[in-house]
Design a protein around this motif. Sequence first.
Motif, PDB file in Angstrom:
ATOM      1  N   LEU A 236       0.814  -1.215   0.000  1.00  0.00           N
ATOM      2  CA  LEU A 236       0.000   0.000   0.000  1.00  0.00           C
ATOM      3  C   LEU A 236       0.851   1.271   0.000  1.00  0.00           C
ATOM      4  CD1 LEU A 236      -2.710  -1.090   2.606  1.00  0.00           C
ATOM      5  CD2 LEU A 236      -2.974  -0.963   0.125  1.00  0.00           C
ATOM      6  N   ASN A 237       2.172   1.095  -0.162  1.00  0.00           N
ATOM      7  CA  ASN A 237       3.115   2.220  -0.199  1.00  0.00           C
ATOM      8  C   ASN A 237       3.144   3.008   1.105  1.00  0.00           C
ATOM      9  OD1 ASN A 237       3.950   1.765  -2.933  1.00  0.00           O
ATOM     10  ND2 ASN A 237       2.011   2.668  -3.618  1.00  0.00           N
ATOM     11  N   LEU A 238       2.896   2.334   2.210  1.00  0.00           N
ATOM     12  CA  LEU A 238       3.014   2.936   3.534  1.00  0.00           C
ATOM     13  C   LEU A 238       4.414   2.594   4.052  1.00  0.00           C
ATOM     14  CD1 LEU A 238      -0.507   1.891   4.878  1.00  0.00           C
ATOM     15  CD2 LEU A 238       0.159   4.108   3.913  1.00  0.00           C
ATOM     16  N   THR A 239       5.403   3.285   3.525  1.00  0.00           N
ATOM     17  CA  THR A 239       6.793   2.899   3.724  1.00  0.00           C
ATOM     18  C   THR A 239       7.219   2.910   5.183  1.00  0.00           C
ATOM     19  OG1 THR A 239       7.287   3.819   1.537  1.00  0.00           O
ATOM     20  CG2 THR A 239       9.151   3.353   2.986  1.00  0.00           C
ATOM     21  N   ALA A 240       6.891   3.961   5.910  1.00  0.00           N
ATOM     22  CA  ALA A 240       7.309   4.056   7.309  1.00  0.00           C
ATOM     23  C   ALA A 240       6.697   2.941   8.148  1.00  0.00           C
ATOM     24  CB  ALA A 240       6.926   5.423   7.866  1.00  0.00           C
ATOM     25  N   LEU A 241       5.425   2.663   7.902  1.00  0.00           N
ATOM     26  CA  LEU A 241       4.750   1.601   8.645  1.00  0.00           C
ATOM     27  C   LEU A 241       5.353   0.242   8.298  1.00  0.00           C
ATOM     28  CD1 LEU A 241       2.399   1.180  10.645  1.00  0.00           C
ATOM     29  CD2 LEU A 241       0.908   0.793   8.657  1.00  0.00           C
ATOM     30  N   ALA A 242       5.629   0.030   7.014  1.00  0.00           N
ATOM     31  CA  ALA A 242       6.234  -1.232   6.589  1.00  0.00           C
ATOM     32  C   ALA A 242       7.597  -1.422   7.238  1.00  0.00           C
ATOM     33  CB  ALA A 242       6.361  -1.264   5.067  1.00  0.00           C
ATOM     34  N   THR A 243       8.383  -0.370   7.284  1.00  0.00           N
ATOM     35  CA  THR A 243       9.717  -0.467   7.889  1.00  0.00           C
ATOM     36  C   THR A 243       9.614  -0.778   9.379  1.00  0.00           C
ATOM     37  OG1 THR A 243      10.603   1.117   6.283  1.00  0.00           O
ATOM     38  CG2 THR A 243      11.876   0.766   8.293  1.00  0.00           C
ATOM     39  N   SER A 244       8.686  -0.131  10.057  1.00  0.00           N
ATOM     40  CA  SER A 244       8.521  -0.356  11.498  1.00  0.00           C
ATOM     41  C   SER A 244       8.183  -1.817  11.790  1.00  0.00           C
ATOM     42  CB  SER A 244       7.424   0.552  12.051  1.00  0.00           C
ATOM     43  OG  SER A 244       7.747   1.914  11.863  1.00  0.00           O
ATOM     44  N   PHE A 245       7.261  -2.368  11.027  1.00  0.00           N
ATOM     45  CA  PHE A 245       6.867  -3.751  11.282  1.00  0.00           C
ATOM     46  C   PHE A 245       7.933  -4.738  10.807  1.00  0.00           C
ATOM     47  CE2 PHE A 245       2.429  -2.154  11.780  1.00  0.00           C
ATOM     48  CZ  PHE A 245       2.197  -2.714  13.027  1.00  0.00           C
ATOM     49  N   ALA A 246       8.691  -4.375   9.783  1.00  0.00           N
ATOM     50  CA  ALA A 246       9.785  -5.241   9.348  1.00  0.00           C
ATOM     51  C   ALA A 246      10.846  -5.337  10.447  1.00  0.00           C
ATOM     52  CB  ALA A 246      10.399  -4.713   8.056  1.00  0.00           C
ATOM     53  N   VAL A 247      11.131  -4.212  11.087  1.00  0.00           N
ATOM     54  CA  VAL A 247      12.098  -4.219  12.199  1.00  0.00           C
ATOM     55  C   VAL A 247      11.559  -5.052  13.358  1.00  0.00           C
ATOM     56  CG1 VAL A 247      13.224  -2.782  13.938  1.00  0.00           C
ATOM     57  CG2 VAL A 247      13.132  -2.019  11.551  1.00  0.00           C
TER      58      VAL A 247
END
Length: 333
Positions: A236-247
């Motif tokens: 969904l191109n929610l980059t910051a959220l994706a990065t947070s959950f990836a971490v």
Amino acid sequence: MPDAPPDRRPKSFPPPQFPPARARLFAQTPPAIFPALLGLSGLGLALRKAAQITGLPGGPLEAALGALAVIWVFAVVAILAKVLRRFGTLTEDLARLPGQAGLAAASMSGMVMASVVMPYSAGLATAIAFGALIAHGAMALMVLVVMAGQPANARPLTPVWHLSFAGFVVAAVPLAQLGWAATAQTLLYAAMPVATLIWGVSAAQLVTRIPPGPLRPLLALHLAPAALFAMVAALLNLTALATSFAVLAGVIAAALILSARWITVSGFTALWGAITFPPAALALALMSMGGVWTTAGLVLTALATPLIVTLALKVLRLWPGGKLGAKTNASAV
């Protein structure tokens, strides 16, 4: 008067039935087959993504995914045949941990199958995704009904709740790619607080009591929501959220790896099927994020493939002959 002599005549027994009675087909289909099928399906998607990134031929993999889809359809027919013969088997399975995990994985695997067929038919993929989503919602409501009828000490929060109450986010993966971005985003935002609550309560439980050895493999399920949230957010191109959950997923994965000996101390059981889907989901999430995450996803896919295949096949081999149903106390017709 003297006692009568004992009757020494051989006892008579009714003759054996001829021909012998045959067990009814699918009479004790174990829901525990579905976590293994969910893991294999997730791995198939990860391998498909890896093949696209590396340029490797995907023909053999697509054939394997087709065969897996046939096995999944057979498993769905088998569990439905049992439930339609006696609806009570459904509530009986939902009242038991392996059954609850298996039935939640059944509808989740349908959502994954939507992603499997998506390159071939967008319409079929959409129908499967929404059908599985509806089935998962009905299953979650039934879990609540079953738990409401149990005493409080018989329904403790477990990692399986991630599957039952946050698992509908799996449908957001194909829906985000099929043009249903708003629906996918709604599923993501609805699942996030549910998973966060389960993470919080589970963390508190680990501080106050040690889970029994046979149930520790279920801890791997804590990884799945973080990986799925990262994947959906990336789509969904929610980059910051994706990065947070990836971490977050990376931290959970590291904790699981460091605790592997402690988690598996009781030896193999059918509950090990819970270990198969989370690493596949994380590998696919990392590759979906692209950039610097891609290499980590490819490495994880390579490392996780033998583990997932070995564990899934070990569980599925118990299905023929009724061993898996007996070991997981599956309900029967």
